[in-house]
Design a protein around this motif. Structure first.
Motif, PDB file in Angstrom:
ATOM      1  N   GLY A   1       0.817  -1.206   0.000  1.00  0.00           N
ATOM      2  CA  GLY A   1       0.000   0.000   0.000  1.00  0.00           C
ATOM      3  C   GLY A   1       0.854   1.261   0.000  1.00  0.00           C
ATOM      4  N   TYR A   2       1.936   1.217   0.734  1.00  0.00           N
ATOM      5  CA  TYR A   2       2.844   2.365   0.796  1.00  0.00           C
ATOM      6  C   TYR A   2       3.501   2.625  -0.560  1.00  0.00           C
ATOM      7  CZ  TYR A   2       6.671   5.353   2.300  1.00  0.00           C
ATOM      8  OH  TYR A   2       7.559   6.390   2.429  1.00  0.00           O
ATOM      9  N   THR A   3       3.998   1.559  -1.182  1.00  0.00           N
ATOM     10  CA  THR A   3       4.712   1.747  -2.445  1.00  0.00           C
ATOM     11  C   THR A   3       3.789   2.003  -3.629  1.00  0.00           C
ATOM     12  OG1 THR A   3       4.803  -0.642  -2.844  1.00  0.00           O
ATOM     13  CG2 THR A   3       6.692   0.353  -1.733  1.00  0.00           C
ATOM     14  N   LYS A   4       2.520   1.582  -3.520  1.00  0.00           N
ATOM     15  CA  LYS A   4       1.609   1.716  -4.661  1.00  0.00           C
ATOM     16  C   LYS A   4       0.535   2.781  -4.466  1.00  0.00           C
ATOM     17  CE  LYS A   4       2.721  -2.599  -6.614  1.00  0.00           C
ATOM     18  NZ  LYS A   4       2.653  -3.982  -6.305  1.00  0.00           N
ATOM     19  N   GLY A   5       0.647   3.547  -3.373  1.00  0.00           N
ATOM     20  CA  GLY A   5      -0.192   4.726  -3.236  1.00  0.00           C
ATOM     21  C   GLY A   5      -1.524   4.562  -2.515  1.00  0.00           C
ATOM     22  N   TYR A   6      -1.756   3.448  -1.836  1.00  0.00           N
ATOM     23  CA  TYR A   6      -2.996   3.326  -1.074  1.00  0.00           C
ATOM     24  C   TYR A   6      -2.706   3.032   0.405  1.00  0.00           C
ATOM     25  CZ  TYR A   6      -2.366  -1.714  -2.076  1.00  0.00           C
ATOM     26  OH  TYR A   6      -1.871  -2.980  -2.188  1.00  0.00           O
ATOM     27  N   TYR A   7      -1.644   3.605   0.902  1.00  0.00           N
ATOM     28  CA  TYR A   7      -1.186   3.391   2.280  1.00  0.00           C
ATOM     29  C   TYR A   7      -2.263   3.747   3.316  1.00  0.00           C
ATOM     30  CZ  TYR A   7       1.552   3.936   6.541  1.00  0.00           C
ATOM     31  OH  TYR A   7       2.005   3.851   7.822  1.00  0.00           O
ATOM     32  N   ASN A   8      -2.862   4.917   3.199  1.00  0.00           N
ATOM     33  CA  ASN A   8      -3.856   5.336   4.194  1.00  0.00           C
ATOM     34  C   ASN A   8      -5.047   4.391   4.230  1.00  0.00           C
ATOM     35  OD1 ASN A   8      -2.359   7.509   5.034  1.00  0.00           O
ATOM     36  ND2 ASN A   8      -3.322   8.933   3.602  1.00  0.00           N
ATOM     37  N   LYS A   9      -5.465   3.894   3.089  1.00  0.00           N
ATOM     38  CA  LYS A   9      -6.602   2.974   3.045  1.00  0.00           C
ATOM     39  C   LYS A   9      -6.257   1.635   3.695  1.00  0.00           C
ATOM     40  CE  LYS A   9      -8.900   4.970  -0.905  1.00  0.00           C
ATOM     41  NZ  LYS A   9      -9.411   4.790  -2.241  1.00  0.00           N
ATOM     42  N   ILE A  10      -5.066   1.101   3.424  1.00  0.00           N
ATOM     43  CA  ILE A  10      -4.692  -0.186   4.012  1.00  0.00           C
ATOM     44  C   ILE A  10      -4.458  -0.051   5.518  1.00  0.00           C
ATOM     45  CG2 ILE A  10      -2.198  -0.120   3.584  1.00  0.00           C
ATOM     46  CD1 ILE A  10      -4.398  -3.206   3.179  1.00  0.00           C
ATOM     47  N   ILE A  11      -3.920   1.070   5.954  1.00  0.00           N
ATOM     48  CA  ILE A  11      -3.716   1.306   7.387  1.00  0.00           C
ATOM     49  C   ILE A  11      -5.065   1.363   8.104  1.00  0.00           C
ATOM     50  CG2 ILE A  11      -2.999   3.050   9.084  1.00  0.00           C
ATOM     51  CD1 ILE A  11      -0.733   1.325   8.062  1.00  0.00           C
ATOM     52  N   GLU A  12      -6.007   2.074   7.528  1.00  0.00           N
ATOM     53  CA  GLU A  12      -7.339   2.148   8.139  1.00  0.00           C
ATOM     54  C   GLU A  12      -7.980   0.758   8.202  1.00  0.00           C
ATOM     55  OE1 GLU A  12     -11.680   4.237   7.422  1.00  0.00           O
ATOM     56  OE2 GLU A  12      -9.973   4.884   6.220  1.00  0.00           O
ATOM     57  N   PHE A  13      -7.858  -0.006   7.130  1.00  0.00           N
ATOM     58  CA  PHE A  13      -8.408  -1.354   7.105  1.00  0.00           C
ATOM     59  C   PHE A  13      -7.757  -2.240   8.171  1.00  0.00           C
ATOM     60  CE2 PHE A  13      -8.019  -5.748   5.683  1.00  0.00           C
ATOM     61  CZ  PHE A  13      -9.367  -6.095   5.612  1.00  0.00           C
ATOM     62  N   MET A  14      -6.425  -2.243   8.223  1.00  0.00           N
ATOM     63  CA  MET A  14      -5.710  -3.071   9.190  1.00  0.00           C
ATOM     64  C   MET A  14      -6.022  -2.659  10.621  1.00  0.00           C
ATOM     65  SD  MET A  14      -4.075  -5.483   7.910  1.00  0.00           S
ATOM     66  CE  MET A  14      -3.299  -6.106   6.475  1.00  0.00           C
ATOM     67  N   ARG A  15      -6.117  -1.377  10.856  1.00  0.00           N
ATOM     68  CA  ARG A  15      -6.432  -0.881  12.200  1.00  0.00           C
ATOM     69  C   ARG A  15      -7.800  -1.399  12.642  1.00  0.00           C
ATOM     70  NH1 ARG A  15      -5.750   4.674  11.610  1.00  0.00           N
ATOM     71  NH2 ARG A  15      -3.548   4.339  12.006  1.00  0.00           N
ATOM     72  N   ASN A  16      -8.773  -1.312  11.752  1.00  0.00           N
ATOM     73  CA  ASN A  16     -10.111  -1.807  12.084  1.00  0.00           C
ATOM     74  C   ASN A  16     -10.131  -3.316  12.243  1.00  0.00           C
ATOM     75  OD1 ASN A  16     -11.318   0.740  12.096  1.00  0.00           O
ATOM     76  ND2 ASN A  16     -11.703   0.667   9.917  1.00  0.00           N
ATOM     77  N   LEU A  17      -9.424  -4.012  11.381  1.00  0.00           N
ATOM     78  CA  LEU A  17      -9.364  -5.467  11.446  1.00  0.00           C
ATOM     79  C   LEU A  17      -8.724  -5.928  12.758  1.00  0.00           C
ATOM     80  CD1 LEU A  17      -9.619  -8.266  10.006  1.00  0.00           C
ATOM     81  CD2 LEU A  17      -7.289  -7.859   9.197  1.00  0.00           C
ATOM     82  N   LEU A  18      -7.594  -5.353  13.092  1.00  0.00           N
ATOM     83  CA  LEU A  18      -6.872  -5.781  14.284  1.00  0.00           C
ATOM     84  C   LEU A  18      -7.549  -5.355  15.572  1.00  0.00           C
ATOM     85  CD1 LEU A  18      -3.228  -5.205  13.085  1.00  0.00           C
ATOM     86  CD2 LEU A  18      -4.474  -7.354  13.283  1.00  0.00           C
ATOM     87  N   SER A  19      -8.115  -4.172  15.609  1.00  0.00           N
ATOM     88  CA  SER A  19      -8.780  -3.745  16.837  1.00  0.00           C
ATOM     89  C   SER A  19     -10.060  -4.537  17.064  1.00  0.00           C
ATOM     90  CB  SER A  19      -9.063  -2.248  16.818  1.00  0.00           C
ATOM     91  OG  SER A  19     -10.048  -1.947  15.844  1.00  0.00           O
ATOM     92  N   GLY A  20     -10.698  -4.986  15.997  1.00  0.00           N
ATOM     93  CA  GLY A  20     -11.889  -5.811  16.136  1.00  0.00           C
ATOM     94  C   GLY A  20     -11.563  -7.215  16.598  1.00  0.00           C
ATOM     95  N   GLY A  21     -10.390  -7.692  16.225  1.00  0.00           N
ATOM     96  CA  GLY A  21     -10.006  -9.056  16.586  1.00  0.00           C
ATOM     97  C   GLY A  21      -9.381  -9.177  17.946  1.00  0.00           C
ATOM     98  N   LEU A  22      -8.996  -8.073  18.538  1.00  0.00           N
ATOM     99  CA  LEU A  22      -8.322  -8.130  19.838  1.00  0.00           C
ATOM    100  C   LEU A  22      -9.278  -7.950  20.929  1.00  0.00           C
ATOM    101  CD1 LEU A  22      -5.121  -6.125  18.983  1.00  0.00           C
ATOM    102  CD2 LEU A  22      -5.370  -8.568  19.145  1.00  0.00           C
TER     103      LEU A  22
END
Length: 67
Positions: free
Chosen positions: A46-67
């Protein structure tokens, strides 16, 4: 400060790692690092291909929901 913002940063905490035996702690750390490695690949892409903010938001939601 000149390096700030050049590379993605992954926040990692051990605050919830509470084990009474070293082997359990080591196993838990291993699992945590394995998950982190697997998660880092899409973040780096995501960082190298220009969608870093979107993948970070997705991962943050995914991980906080799973913890």
């Amino acid at each position: 400060m000149e390096k700030q913002g050049e590379h993605p940063v992954i926040y990692l905490t051990f605050k919830d790692e509470k084990h009474s035996e070293w082997e359990n702690c080591k196993k838990s750390f291993s699992n945590l690092f394995s998950r982190l490695y697997l998660e880092d690949v899409p973040i780096q892409e995501g960082y190298t291909k220009g969608y870093y903010n979107k993948i970070i938001e997705f991962m943050r939601n995914l991980l906080s929901g799973g913890l």
